[in-house]
Design an enzyme around this catalytic site. Structure first.
Site, PDB file in Angstrom:
ATOM      1  N   THR A   1      33.326  51.514  39.458  1.00 24.81           N
ATOM      2  CA  THR A   1      32.414  51.358  40.658  1.00 24.81           C
ATOM      3  C   THR A   1      32.461  52.404  41.849  1.00 24.81           C
ATOM      4  O   THR A   1      33.580  52.469  42.169  1.00 24.81           O
ATOM      5  CB  THR A   1      32.261  49.842  41.186  1.00 24.81           C
ATOM      6  OG1 THR A   1      32.191  48.962  40.015  1.00 24.81           O
ATOM      7  CG2 THR A   1      31.313  49.709  41.872  1.00 24.81           C
TER       8      THR A   1
ATOM      9  N   SER B   1      26.278  48.589  39.702  1.00 25.91           N
ATOM     10  CA  SER B   1      26.089  48.704  38.241  1.00 25.91           C
ATOM     11  C   SER B   1      25.275  50.004  37.749  1.00 25.91           C
ATOM     12  O   SER B   1      25.506  50.162  36.486  1.00 25.91           O
ATOM     13  CB  SER B   1      25.517  47.473  37.841  1.00 25.91           C
ATOM     14  OG  SER B   1      26.040  46.119  38.101  1.00 25.91           O
TER      15      SER B   1
ATOM     16  N   THR C   1      40.197  46.491  41.885  1.00 22.20           N
ATOM     17  CA  THR C   1      41.248  45.401  41.707  1.00 22.20           C
ATOM     18  C   THR C   1      42.549  45.978  41.300  1.00 22.20           C
ATOM     19  O   THR C   1      42.721  46.556  40.211  1.00 22.20           O
ATOM     20  CB  THR C   1      40.754  44.301  40.810  1.00 22.20           C
ATOM     21  OG1 THR C   1      39.330  43.838  41.086  1.00 22.20           O
ATOM     22  CG2 THR C   1      41.699  42.924  40.959  1.00 22.20           C
TER      23      THR C   1
ATOM     24  N   ALA D   1      35.212  42.584  27.582  1.00 19.55           N
ATOM     25  CA  ALA D   1      35.456  42.245  28.882  1.00 19.55           C
ATOM     26  C   ALA D   1      34.679  41.024  29.583  1.00 19.55           C
ATOM     27  O   ALA D   1      34.909  40.157  30.085  1.00 19.55           O
ATOM     28  CB  ALA D   1      35.061  43.647  29.931  1.00 19.55           C
TER      29      ALA D   1
ATOM     30  N   GLY E   1      33.402  16.118  50.666  1.00 21.39           N
ATOM     31  CA  GLY E   1      33.105  16.044  51.846  1.00 21.39           C
ATOM     32  C   GLY E   1      33.529  17.006  52.836  1.00 21.39           C
ATOM     33  O   GLY E   1      33.884  18.090  52.473  1.00 21.39           O
TER      34      GLY E   1
ATOM     35  N   GLU F   1      32.064  42.251  36.581  1.00 20.53           N
ATOM     36  CA  GLU F   1      31.763  42.466  35.345  1.00 20.53           C
ATOM     37  C   GLU F   1      30.242  42.279  34.844  1.00 20.53           C
ATOM     38  O   GLU F   1      29.944  41.960  33.662  1.00 20.53           O
ATOM     39  CB  GLU F   1      32.495  41.458  34.306  1.00 20.53           C
ATOM     40  CG  GLU F   1      33.857  41.511  34.699  1.00 20.53           C
ATOM     41  CD  GLU F   1      34.716  42.974  34.115  1.00 20.53           C
ATOM     42  OE1 GLU F   1      33.869  43.686  33.305  1.00 20.53           O
ATOM     43  OE2 GLU F   1      35.767  43.151  34.583  1.00 20.53           O
TER      44      GLU F   1
END
Length: 557
Positions: free
Chosen positions: A293, A299, A325, A419, A516, A540
């Protein structure tokens, strides 16, 4: 409560419910075919599907994708139930899951499917009003709608699960069931007790835990045994990813980069690249990262601008990547770059295997020509995200994947199915984690003198967590089985990822609601699970991309 009852006199697995659900599926397939025909007519020009019309009618194309995904999920649930019946494990919990799943998804198919919290696809919009008539008049459909959408059925399922445990999750394969048991035990012992602490501190998963995961074979699951892998296939990979992600998505995601890198090299690498890299990936000695990317393009890989320029003895890389990552602690990057600036779109792209020095907290990046900046994130921690800059970073000729330029996008496309299936499995793990948290809190927390789980709106949420997670899980497993059989499964993988990501988010949101105000406190694990779940419909391939892939694939068929 009236529930379609067992009937051992019937052919097949011997349960009346299975006969009724099978009949409803026959009607649903006719409805799905009508939807494909209706949308195809809207987006065709001169008898052929037209790309401009597909974009113009994107809502219809994506709505079709969701309709088909629901039908496929119910078909997967049917196969799961039939396997359980043959194995003698199709008990009341399993029957209730099937009944509620069919009842709820049929109701949404008839009334409106939520593509997101604010976007619903309804039959009239797709021109399916006439096609609804035979579906609504079908006796099996009517029966499932009547009995599968009741509060009593949901309450009974939750009571049984709270007392006995989740419905059948065996795979009919002793090896795979053993893999699940092994990794569930490891995850509960080594990941779950520490995950929230690591998340709050925004720490990497400790090296010693990564080493233990490597010893268990996390990184070797799909790699050929001749390169030191286990060769177990995508279904085993799903089980491993699901169990680790149930403890913490970061643990389940460590294997994703090896999954991508291993498949890229196995399918497209030279013999030398396979012999060098695959054993190191399988053992965990080398941790990879995927650098695809770029800023502003997301994308839209056809628009990538990071450039590799051929120099004497290799290549020089210049440009930027983002949302990478585990970039610092990795040892090799699968890097997609443009090698031919005169060749527009996908044709000018090539894939490189770029070795790098493993970073440290003090010096995340030390290789000449490579620098990076950490991107702070809400969740999905444990590996860290980076924006990378390449300033004439040198790589050798042997780094070009397959030794051929211009093949990068085609090579990457071969890994998308695996993937996305693996991402769906991670989503299933997160969905179960949210369910675990919600069920536990609802049983322990008391309001107005009784446990929360006894309140119908709380019980309803827990019931749908169980049902949708099983449906998404079985859809994912079926996609993995298709992949393991050697068949193309881009539509099935997209469906699995599309539904599983939505289920993970809805489960996490419902579990936080059950907590809550406490759910909004950082000290409670559900706050982490919610943040982790939210990314699943983005990376992905975003949900919208998945729907586009599925819709276009259906229109081509």
């Amino acid at each position: 409560m009236s529930v379609i009852s067992p009937n051992t006199g019937l052919d097949g697995p011997g349960d009346e419910l299975l006969t009724v659900t099978a009949e409803s599926l026959r009607a649903l397939r006719v409805y799905e075919s009508a939807a494909i025909s209706s949308v195809r007519e809207r987006v065709s020009k001169d008898g052929k599907v037209d790309s401009k019309l597909v974009d113009q009618h994107q809502r219809l194309v994506h709505g079709l994708a969701w309709i088909a995904t629901y039908v496929m999920a119910l078909e997967a649930a049917q196969r799961w139930a039939e396997r359980a019946a043959r194995a003698g494990t199709f008990g009341e919990r399993e029957r209730l899951v099937l009944l509620i799943g069919f009842g709820e998804y049929l109701a949404q198919l008839l009334g409106g499917i939520p593509m997101s919290q604010s976007e619903f696809v309804r039959p009239a919009e797709l021109g399916l009003v006439q096609a609804l008539s035979p579906l609504t008049q079908n006796a099996a459909v009517a029966r499932l709608l009547s009995e599968g959408t009741t509060s009593s059925a949901r309450a009974r399922l939750v009571k049984l699960v709270a007392e006995v445990g989740v419905p059948d999750e065996s795979l009919g394969d002793d090896t795979l069931d053993l893999v699940r048991e092994q990794f569930r035990t490891f995850a509960r012992r080594r990941i779950s007790p520490h995950a929230h602490k690591w998340h709050l501190a925004d720490e990497l998963i400790p090296d010693e835990v990564v080493s233990e995961m490597a010893a268990l074979g996390v990184f070797a699951v799909c790699i050929d045994p001749k390169y030191g892998g286990l060769g177990l296939g995508k279904l085993a990979m799903c089980v491993v990813s699901e169990e680790l992600s149930r403890a913490w998505i970061a643990a389940g995601s460590l294997g994703t980069r090896t999954e991508i890198a291993g498949e890229l090299i196995a399918l497209a690498g030279t013999p030398e690249q396979k012999a060098y890299w695959l054993p190191k990936l399988a053992s965990g000695a080398v941790l990879p990262t995927a650098a695809f990317t770029e800023p502003d393009y997301g994308s839209d890989l056809a628009s990538l601008r990071t450039r590799a320029r051929r120099m004497k003895g290799g290549w020089e890389i210049k440009g930027a990547k983002t949302w990478i990552t585990h970039a610092s602690r990795s040892d090799v990057m699968t890097l997609l770059v443009r090698t031919d600036p005169d060749q527009p779109g996908y044709e000018g792209l090539s894939m490189f295997l770029v070795a790098k020095t493993r970073g440290t907290p003090q010096q995340p990046f030390s290789d000449p020509g490579l620098s990076g900046q950490e991107i702070k994130v809400l969740g999905y921690r444990g590996m860290k995200e980076y924006a990378l800059s390449f300033d004439d970073m040198h790589v050798g000729d042997d780094a070009l994947l397959g030794g051929t330029v211009g093949q990068g996008f085609k090579q990457l496309m071969q890994t998308f199915e695996g993937a996305r299936i693996q991402t769906a499995a991670r989503a299933i793990g997160v969905a179960w984690s949210a369910f675990d948290s919600g069920l536990r809190y609802a049983g322990e927390r008391k309001q107005f003198g009784r446990p929360l789980i006894e309140f119908p709106r709380v019980s309803d949420k827990i019931a749908m967590m169980i049902v949708e997670t099983v449906l998404a899980r079985e859809l994912t497993y079926d996609a993995a089985r298709t992949k393991d059989s050697g068949k193309r499964c881009d539509i099935e993988a997209g469906m699995a990822k599309l539904l599983a990501a939505r289920v993970a988010w809805s489960n996490a949101d419902a579990a936080l609601q059950i907590h809550g105000g406490n759910g909004y406190a950082l000290e409670f694990e559900i706050s982490r699970i919610l943040c982790d779940a939210r990314i699943l419909s983005v990376f992905e391939g975003a949900a919208e991309i998945q729907a586009q892939v599925i819709g276009r694939g259906l229109l081509r068929s």
